[in-house]
Scaffold this motif. Structure first.
Motif, PDB file in Angstrom:
ATOM      1  N   LYS A   1       4.025   5.980   2.212  1.00 35.81           N
ATOM      2  CA  LYS A   1       5.323   5.325   2.018  1.00 35.81           C
ATOM      3  C   LYS A   1       6.001   5.869   0.768  1.00 35.81           C
ATOM      4  N   LYS A   2       7.010   6.667   1.011  1.00 34.16           N
ATOM      5  CA  LYS A   2       7.695   7.341  -0.091  1.00 34.16           C
ATOM      6  C   LYS A   2       8.287   6.342  -1.087  1.00 34.16           C
TER       7      LYS A   2
ATOM      8  N   LEU B   1      -2.665   5.238  -6.618  1.00 31.54           N
ATOM      9  CA  LEU B   1      -1.797   6.402  -6.489  1.00 31.54           C
ATOM     10  C   LEU B   1      -2.125   7.341  -7.646  1.00 31.54           C
ATOM     11  N   ASN B   2      -2.290   8.626  -7.320  1.00 31.57           N
ATOM     12  CA  ASN B   2      -2.597   9.591  -8.375  1.00 31.57           C
ATOM     13  C   ASN B   2      -1.545   9.577  -9.467  1.00 31.57           C
TER      14      ASN B   2
ATOM     15  N   GLU C   1      -3.763   2.574 -12.373  1.00 32.37           N
ATOM     16  CA  GLU C   1      -3.940   1.648 -11.251  1.00 32.37           C
ATOM     17  C   GLU C   1      -4.265   0.237 -11.721  1.00 32.37           C
TER      18      GLU C   1
ATOM     19  N   ASN D   1       0.854  -1.174   0.000  1.00 31.07           N
ATOM     20  CA  ASN D   1       0.000   0.000   0.000  1.00 31.07           C
ATOM     21  C   ASN D   1       0.897   1.232   0.000  1.00 31.07           C
ATOM     22  N   PRO D   2       0.707   2.131  -0.959  1.00 30.82           N
ATOM     23  CA  PRO D   2       1.621   3.274  -1.054  1.00 30.82           C
ATOM     24  C   PRO D   2       1.340   4.388  -0.042  1.00 30.82           C
ATOM     25  N   THR D   3       0.188   4.335   0.634  1.00 29.16           N
ATOM     26  CA  THR D   3      -0.175   5.441   1.511  1.00 29.16           C
ATOM     27  C   THR D   3       0.903   5.703   2.564  1.00 29.16           C
TER      28      THR D   3
ATOM     29  N   LEU E   1       6.142   2.532  -7.569  1.00 25.74           N
ATOM     30  CA  LEU E   1       4.977   2.456  -8.453  1.00 25.74           C
ATOM     31  C   LEU E   1       5.142   3.386  -9.647  1.00 25.74           C
ATOM     32  N   ILE E   2       5.630   4.586  -9.375  1.00 23.99           N
ATOM     33  CA  ILE E   2       5.777   5.553 -10.469  1.00 23.99           C
ATOM     34  C   ILE E   2       6.794   5.051 -11.484  1.00 23.99           C
TER      35      ILE E   2
ATOM     36  N   LYS F   1       5.723   4.586  -3.241  1.00 24.44           N
ATOM     37  CA  LYS F   1       5.207   5.478  -4.285  1.00 24.44           C
ATOM     38  C   LYS F   1       6.199   5.584  -5.438  1.00 24.44           C
ATOM     39  N   GLU F   2       7.465   5.821  -5.088  1.00 19.81           N
ATOM     40  CA  GLU F   2       8.497   5.936  -6.130  1.00 19.81           C
ATOM     41  C   GLU F   2       8.545   4.676  -6.982  1.00 19.81           C
TER      42      GLU F   2
END
Ligand code: SF4
Lengths: 209, 772
Positions: free
Chosen positions: B316-317, B352-353, B357, B312-314, B323-324, B320-321
């Motif tokens: 968590k830097k 994640l915006n 997804e 879960n990316p919430t 996923l991007i 998120k990175e």
């Protein structure tokens, strides 16, 4: 013994470690050895060798040299199963060092497994007064890798869980397909395949040892 | 066709087709017997008739391998095959469909391709038979997709049968439990097993199936085990023994029996005779609540189950990175670690915006399928993502979540029903979260009612009465536990996210652990947590705090406000030693501590690089072996990530190394080792993965120019593709290309324009030279 041991893993790692005991057990528990073996008569044609009663044909000069004096051949398919591949996939994500140890150990395990199959075949044939050749696999020298497709089909690879990708790679990774020649005067030793191989102009002797 | 078939009836099925074709026609090994539908129709018709004469109520069409991957004219073969079976005089005809022969997954086909393959087959059958019989499947993902294709393109009942080896699993690791729950949730009408083993061993599997479901069970065993006699494959069990074994199978509760490889009409005749007076035992399977993956079933049996929350990316830097940058391996590794730490189910949230997804969900699920056995919980607020995930998932999943608003219920519940997953219902609606336990219970009732209207089984409903911060509103914990107890009485399952409880407090784990303990005692079925929480033993102060005792907040804060520092001081080894000895976790902790005092550059230069150099030197001298080199590289990597957590990335953006395993080659362990080792020396490594197309390599070189390219090839055949890649790249860009792989030699590498690297360590050296 086909299975691995803490001692074997120790040699690969280069030192003794506590985790190797559990790890060797984990590897052994993940092994799902399967094999399929069949024997066919050989028909030597001009450009190729056919296996009687199948669509399998062997092209290239090296296999011809290899099967010289043979009347029959065995083809076999052996695999360590999908579970070991999964373990490898997993370790590559979380413990690359163990993944490497596993990969090396698995190569040795499949080799021993193939040795065992070969030995059984040899024993059986010797008792009938025949001789056998060493193993030869598709993709080696100038025997096309595509040969694998027919071999897997005839040996029922699908039922063993062995598939071929579009790029002719076997899945599970740790799988081997091989050919063993049989005949009263079959030649066991390895030979200078380069001398006869069709690739010998382009390949710079890079592959077959 | 006679009257409509009732799959629950006692049925005698037919025996082998292939065995008889071999016997009567002796075609070449590997020749598809289905082609005889066209070439020798009377041969096939006679086999069917012989089975009918022997007493089979139902014959299978000779269409097992008739699909677009195996036969060009599969549609014609299917039509003819069905016609022959219908003309045989059999009471019932089953449309026989086997596996496609193509592998599901990263290097084979995806859901859509697989779906279309079976859709085409099913449409070709035009619903002319009494039912569809998927048999001899070994990959549950393929089978599940086939069931969905059948259900969406035909109105016939669907019987599904897998091949289990002696160990009770298929070659792809599926056990009977996961098979049954997955197949039934996808819509199968009956389950079964065939092939692989003789009827003696089949009894165990048959019994298991009858224990798992009250749906009809179809069994077709082999005539024992095969062996070679005079060059021919024969089976070791005669018809007499076989029929006696089948009598036991029928007695165990199986209603449809026949034969697979090695059987012939004589076997069927004997079975019919031997089993005619046997009444199958009444099934005793009870209603259960379970979710599963393709290889593991988790029974919701009263013992609390752990749902890992880390994917879960919430907040968590790094996640998120990852996923991007489409590094889905990162999410997968979070799954592996949680499984190791004791999770039973994995929650998967990749919302994640700015990212796709749906695509990310597919990629992460695909990886988890390979590396974890755990069932998944699909966590998304987008119903399209949920539907996509449910369609692609192999198993019975949990949907996280619906709430009590009509909008949410009407949108999500139809999907839950269609794929028969379990679902989490949050006790909140448009008006928010009810303050009282009673209010939350009311919303739970609303959700349960609505679920039942959609036909969702009560066993599949999981209610979340929601956890709120105790520090923000004293008494929250009590209300939640209260609500939990009330909802338990509604005879549904319960779940709670735990960590919210400690929001705003120090040493949160301690409170979380206490709350987990309280919820467990109140009968909680699922806890959504980081599984490492299981290792923590809660203290009295935490319980007092949650029980809203007077002065408990103050006591707690006094006792725990600086608890982190205590833990930190315990570490004594230095970072260099941790890296040299390859201790990942320790290296990460050490680096984290150091980064409080030193800059990232200092840490890298004083500790990490010297450690790596020492390891490299030891390796060259033969004192260290490759796995030790890798372990050190991995330890250094954790150290880096600890440093980067504080100060951002430390790699040099000007030293770019593009890395790929060449087209056609999917062995990428070598490349991964090189990646791991080189990344530690500050190079920016761009990993293109394995089986990388020429264009993709070209594009990546263009995007990163100037850069160094690294190529790996492990097979003799793919070395040619390496050569081609180099040619294409060199035609446009004058860059160094490092090459490596087991079959390469220095001479050959140079001939094709590459710089030969003997191993990962050597690659580092060459890169250092180039970037000097
Ligand atoms: S090394 Fe080259 S020439 Fe020699 S056998 Fe192998 S492919 Fe042929």
């Amino acid at each position: 013994m086909i299975f691995t041991s803490a001692q074997e893993l120790e040699k690969i790692l280069g030192k003794k470690e506590d985790f190797l005991n559990d790890f060797s057990k984990e590897i052994n528990d993940s092994l799902e050895l399967k094999k399929s073996v069949k024997k066919f008569s050989l028909i030597f044609c001009d450009e190729r060798i056919e296996l009687q009663g199948t669509d399998i044909t062997f092209l290239g000069n090296a296999i011809r040299e290899h099967l010289k004096n043979c009347t029959h051949c065995y083809i076999f398919l052996a695999t360590l199963g999908d579970k070991i591949d999964r373990l490898s996939d997993k370790l590559q994500l979380v413990d690359l060092s163990k993944a490497y140890i596993l990969d090396t150990a698995a190569n040795e395990i499949i080799e021993r497994y193939c040795d065992e199959i070969s030995n059984e075949i040899e024993k059986e044939e010797l008792s009938k007064g025949n001789k056998v050749t060493l193993r030869f696999s598709p993709g080696y020298a100038d025997l096309p890798l595509e040969t694998q497709r027919q071999i897997i089909k005839v040996l029922g690879g699908e039922k063993m869980g062995v598939y071929l990708s579009d790029t002719l790679i076997m899945k599970p990774f740790k799988s081997v397909s091989a050919i063993i020649g049989v005949g009263k005067k079959a030649i066991k030793g390895s030979r200078d395949y380069c001398a006869v191989c069709k690739n010998n102009k382009s390949c710079d002797k890079r592959i077959c040892k | 066709m006679n009257k409509k078939i009732n799959l629950n009836d006692d049925l005698i099925l037919d025996g082998a087709m292939g065995t008889l074709v071999m016997e009567r026609e002796n075609p070449k090994a590997g020749f598809p017997p289905e082609l005889f539908n066209i070439e020798k129709p009377e041969l096939i018709l006679n086999i069917h008739k012989d089975y009918v004469k022997a007493g089979a109520d139902c014959v299978n069409t000779n269409t097992f391998g008739a699909n677009s991957y195996k036969l060009k004219n599969y549609k014609e073969v299917i039509n003819k095959g069905i016609e022959l079976a219908l003309n045989s005089g059999a009471k019932y005809v089953a449309f026989d469909i086997g596996p496609s022969g193509k592998l599901f997954g990263q290097d084979g086909f995806d859901f859509e391709e697989c779906y279309n393959c079976f859709k085409d087959i099913i449409l070709a059958g035009q619903d002319k038979t009494d039912f569809i019989y998927f048999e001899t499947f070994t990959d549950l993902r393929e089978l599940r997709t086939a069931i969905i294709a059948a259900k969406e393109n035909s109105s016939l009942p669907v019987v599904v049968s897998m091949s289990f080896s002696e160990n009770g699993r298929t070659p792809f690791g599926t056990d009977a439990d996961s098979f049954v729950y997955t197949a039934l949730s996808a819509g199968a009408d009956a389950v079964g097993a065939n092939c692989s083993v003789g009827a003696d061993k089949m009894l165990t599997i048959a019994k298991k199936l009858t224990e798992l479901t009250d749906k009809p069970v179809f069994i077709k065993a082999n005539a024992g085990m095969p062996f070679i006699k005079d060059g021919k494959t024969v089976y070791d069990t005669d018809s007499e023994t076989f029929s006696k074994q089948n009598a036991k199978i029928k007695k165990a509760g199986v209603n449809a029996i026949g034969g697979c490889c090695g059987t012939n009409p004589e076997y069927i005749e004997k079975i019919k005779e031997e089993t005619k007076d046997i009444v199958p035992e009444k099934r005793k399977c009870k209603k259960i609540s379970a979710v599963c993956s393709s290889s593991k079933t988790v029974y919701i049996d009263g013992d609390m189950k752990i749902i890992g929350e880390r994917i879960n990316p919430t907040g968590k830097k790094k996640f998120k990175e990852a996923l991007i940058s489409k590094d889905y391996d990162y999410a997968a590794s979070c799954g592996i670690v949680q499984e190791r730490d004791g999770a039973h189910i994995l929650d998967v949230n990749v919302g994640l915006n700015g990212i796709d997804e749906k695509a990310a969900m597919g990629e992460v699920m695909d990886r988890l399928f390979r590396v974890s056995e755990l069932p998944l919980q699909i966590d998304s607020s987008d119903e399209k993502v949920i539907e996509f995930a449910l369609r692609n998932y192999c198993g019975k999943a949990i949907v996280n979540s619906v709430n009590a608003s009509d909008e949410s219920l009407n949108k999500i519940l139809p999907l839950v029903k269609k794929y028969n997953s379990a679902v989490i219902g949050l006790t909140l609606d448009e008006k928010g979260i009810p303050e009282s336990a009673e209010g939350r219970k009311k919303l739970a009732e609303k959700i349960i009612n609505k679920c039942q209207k959609f036909g969702i089984d009560k066993n599949d409903i999981i209610i979340d009465v929601l956890t709120l911060s105790e520090a923000s509103a004293k008494g929250s914990a009590k209300i939640t536990i209260d609500a939990l107890k009330k909802v338990k009485k509604l005879k549904v399952k319960t779940v709670l996210g735990i960590s919210n409880i400690s929001f705003g407090m120090p040493a949160r784990e301690n409170i979380n652990a206490a709350f987990l303990d309280m919820a467990k005692k109140a009968g909680l079925d699922f806890a959504i947590i980081n599984p490492t929480l299981l290792k923590i033993i809660p203290t009295k102060e935490a319980f007092d705090f949650l029980n809203a005792k007077d002065g408990a907040v103050q006591n707690y804060i006094e006792r725990f406000s600086d608890v982190k520092n205590i833990a930190a001081e315990e570490i004594k080894t230095d970072l260099k030693t941790a890296i040299i000895t390859g201790q990942k976790d320790l290296a990460e902790k050490e680096a984290g501590l150091l980064s409080k005092e030193l800059s990232s550059v200092q840490i890298v230069e004083k500790f990490i690089i010297p450690a790596l150099d020492e390891v490299g030197a030891n390796y060259e001298k033969g004192r260290f072996f490759l796995p030790q080199l890798i372990a050190s590289a991995e330890a250094a990597k954790s150290a880096f990530s600890a440093v980067e957590e504080k100060s951002g990335t430390s790699s040099d953006k000007n030293k770019r190394f593009v890395l790929a395993t060449v087209k056609g080659d999917i062995h990428d362990i070598g490349k991964n080792i090189v990646k791991s080792v080189t990344a530690n020396y500050g190079f920016t490594v761009i990993d293109l993965g394995r089986d990388v197309d020429y264009d993709v390599v070209l594009k990546a070189v263009e995007d990163n120019y100037p850069c160094v390219l690294g190529l790996s090839a492990l097979m003799t055949t793919t070395v040619n593709n390496m050569e081609k890649t180099i040619k294409l790249v060199k035609a446009k860009f004058d860059i160094p290309v490092l090459v490596g792989g087991a079959v390469l030699t220095k001479e050959y590498a140079e001939k094709i324009g590459g710089i030969y690297c003997s191993d990962a360590n050597d690659t580092v050296k060459k890169l250092k030279d180039i970037f000097k």
